[in-house]
Design a protein around this motif. Structure first.
Motif, mmCIF file in Angstrom:
data_model
loop_
_atom_site.group_PDB
_atom_site.id
_atom_site.type_symbol
_atom_site.label_atom_id
_atom_site.label_comp_id
_atom_site.label_asym_id
_atom_site.label_seq_id
_atom_site.Cartn_x
_atom_site.Cartn_y
_atom_site.Cartn_z
ATOM 1 N N ALA A 48 0.821 -1.206 0.000
ATOM 2 C CA ALA A 48 0.000 0.000 0.000
ATOM 3 C C ALA A 48 0.860 1.263 0.000
ATOM 4 O O ALA A 48 0.525 2.249 -0.662
ATOM 5 C CB ALA A 48 -0.927 0.002 1.215
ATOM 6 N N GLU A 49 1.986 1.241 0.724
ATOM 7 C CA GLU A 49 2.831 2.428 0.840
ATOM 8 C C GLU A 49 3.766 2.623 -0.347
ATOM 9 O O GLU A 49 4.131 3.741 -0.674
ATOM 10 C CB GLU A 49 3.660 2.356 2.124
ATOM 11 N N THR A 50 4.185 1.520 -0.979
ATOM 12 C CA THR A 50 5.227 1.621 -2.009
ATOM 13 C C THR A 50 4.761 1.205 -3.404
ATOM 14 O O THR A 50 5.529 1.334 -4.353
ATOM 15 C CB THR A 50 6.433 0.735 -1.655
ATOM 16 N N LYS A 51 3.559 0.676 -3.502
ATOM 17 C CA LYS A 51 3.030 0.143 -4.767
ATOM 18 C C LYS A 51 3.870 -1.039 -5.270
ATOM 19 O O LYS A 51 4.031 -1.246 -6.461
ATOM 20 C CB LYS A 51 2.964 1.222 -5.853
ATOM 21 N N VAL A 52 4.412 -1.807 -4.325
ATOM 22 C CA VAL A 52 5.187 -3.011 -4.627
ATOM 23 C C VAL A 52 4.269 -4.211 -4.430
ATOM 24 O O VAL A 52 3.473 -4.243 -3.489
ATOM 25 C CB VAL A 52 6.410 -3.112 -3.682
ATOM 26 N N ASN A 53 4.388 -5.200 -5.292
ATOM 27 C CA ASN A 53 3.605 -6.415 -5.156
ATOM 28 C C ASN A 53 3.893 -7.062 -3.797
ATOM 29 O O ASN A 53 5.061 -7.185 -3.410
ATOM 30 C CB ASN A 53 3.988 -7.378 -6.293
ATOM 31 N N PRO A 54 2.864 -7.479 -3.059
ATOM 32 C CA PRO A 54 3.094 -8.112 -1.755
ATOM 33 C C PRO A 54 4.047 -9.306 -1.834
ATOM 34 O O PRO A 54 4.815 -9.552 -0.896
ATOM 35 C CB PRO A 54 1.698 -8.554 -1.315
ATOM 36 N N ASN A 55 4.034 -10.033 -2.948
ATOM 37 C CA ASN A 55 4.943 -11.179 -3.083
ATOM 38 C C ASN A 55 6.408 -10.743 -3.094
ATOM 39 O O ASN A 55 7.284 -11.490 -2.661
ATOM 40 C CB ASN A 55 4.622 -11.981 -4.343
ATOM 41 N N THR A 56 6.672 -9.533 -3.575
ATOM 42 C CA THR A 56 8.040 -9.003 -3.571
ATOM 43 C C THR A 56 8.503 -8.794 -2.135
ATOM 44 O O THR A 56 9.631 -9.135 -1.777
ATOM 45 C CB THR A 56 8.102 -7.675 -4.360
ATOM 46 N N THR A 57 7.625 -8.248 -1.310
ATOM 47 C CA THR A 57 7.955 -8.054 0.099
ATOM 48 C C THR A 57 8.153 -9.399 0.788
ATOM 49 O O THR A 57 9.100 -9.567 1.564
ATOM 50 C CB THR A 57 6.849 -7.245 0.807
ATOM 51 N N LEU A 58 7.282 -10.353 0.491
ATOM 52 C CA LEU A 58 7.423 -11.686 1.088
ATOM 53 C C LEU A 58 8.750 -12.318 0.688
ATOM 54 O O LEU A 58 9.406 -12.974 1.509
ATOM 55 C CB LEU A 58 6.248 -12.579 0.696
ATOM 56 N N LYS A 59 9.178 -12.104 -0.551
ATOM 57 C CA LYS A 59 10.474 -12.616 -1.004
ATOM 58 C C LYS A 59 11.601 -11.977 -0.192
ATOM 59 O O LYS A 59 12.542 -12.651 0.235
ATOM 60 C CB LYS A 59 10.658 -12.345 -2.497
ATOM 61 N N ALA A 60 11.511 -10.671 0.037
ATOM 62 C CA ALA A 60 12.519 -9.969 0.833
ATOM 63 C C ALA A 60 12.533 -10.510 2.256
ATOM 64 O O ALA A 60 13.608 -10.752 2.828
ATOM 65 C CB ALA A 60 12.229 -8.468 0.842
#
Length: 135
Positions: A48-60
């Motif tokens: 929501a804050e960065t317009k990044v796919n949630p899966n990208t965050t989960l990968k990180a």
């Protein structure tokens, strides 16, 4: 628990987005902005804050978990498991105290924050030449 880290994504950097998240968490850990036990924002919050796919965050976050820096607690979130603050950088360390005193002197002599930073970077480059810097 402290305030949550806020991620800044540079889409033009050429660095994979998940790696930018990993590196920002590592930097926050080195600076003491994140500490053992702190909860990272959810993948949905980061999206929501960065317009990044949630899966990208989960990968990180999985990468942080592999590195032993975070753990996922099912239903509770992702939590920091250890600090990266070197002992000599702790708030009460002699080195940090000396650096704060130096910065106070720079300010007292009229240097702006940018000027003090430039002076520090110049001295840093003289002591740690870029080709010799391994860390």
């Amino acid at each position: 628990m402290k305030a949550v880290v806020v991620f800044r994504i540079d889409r033009r950097s050429g660095v994979a987005t998940y790696l930018q998240i990993v590196r920002q968490v590592e930097q926050a850990l080195r600076m003491g902005a994140l500490e053992k036990g702190d909860r990272l924002p959810t993948a949905a919050q980061v999206a929501a804050e960065t317009k990044v796919n949630p899966n990208t965050t989960l990968k990180a976050y999985r990468e942080l978990e592999r590195a032993g820096l975070a753990e996922v607690r099912q239903g509770a979130g992702t939590f920091i498991t250890r600090s990266l603050v070197p002992p000599q950088a702790a708030a009460d360390s002699p080195l940090r105290t000396s650096l704060v005193e130096w910065l106070d002197q720079a300010r007292a002599q009229g240097l702006s924050g940018q000027e003090a930073d430039a002076l520090f970077r110049s001295a840093h480059a003289a002591v740690y030449p870029p080709e010799a810097d391994t860390g």
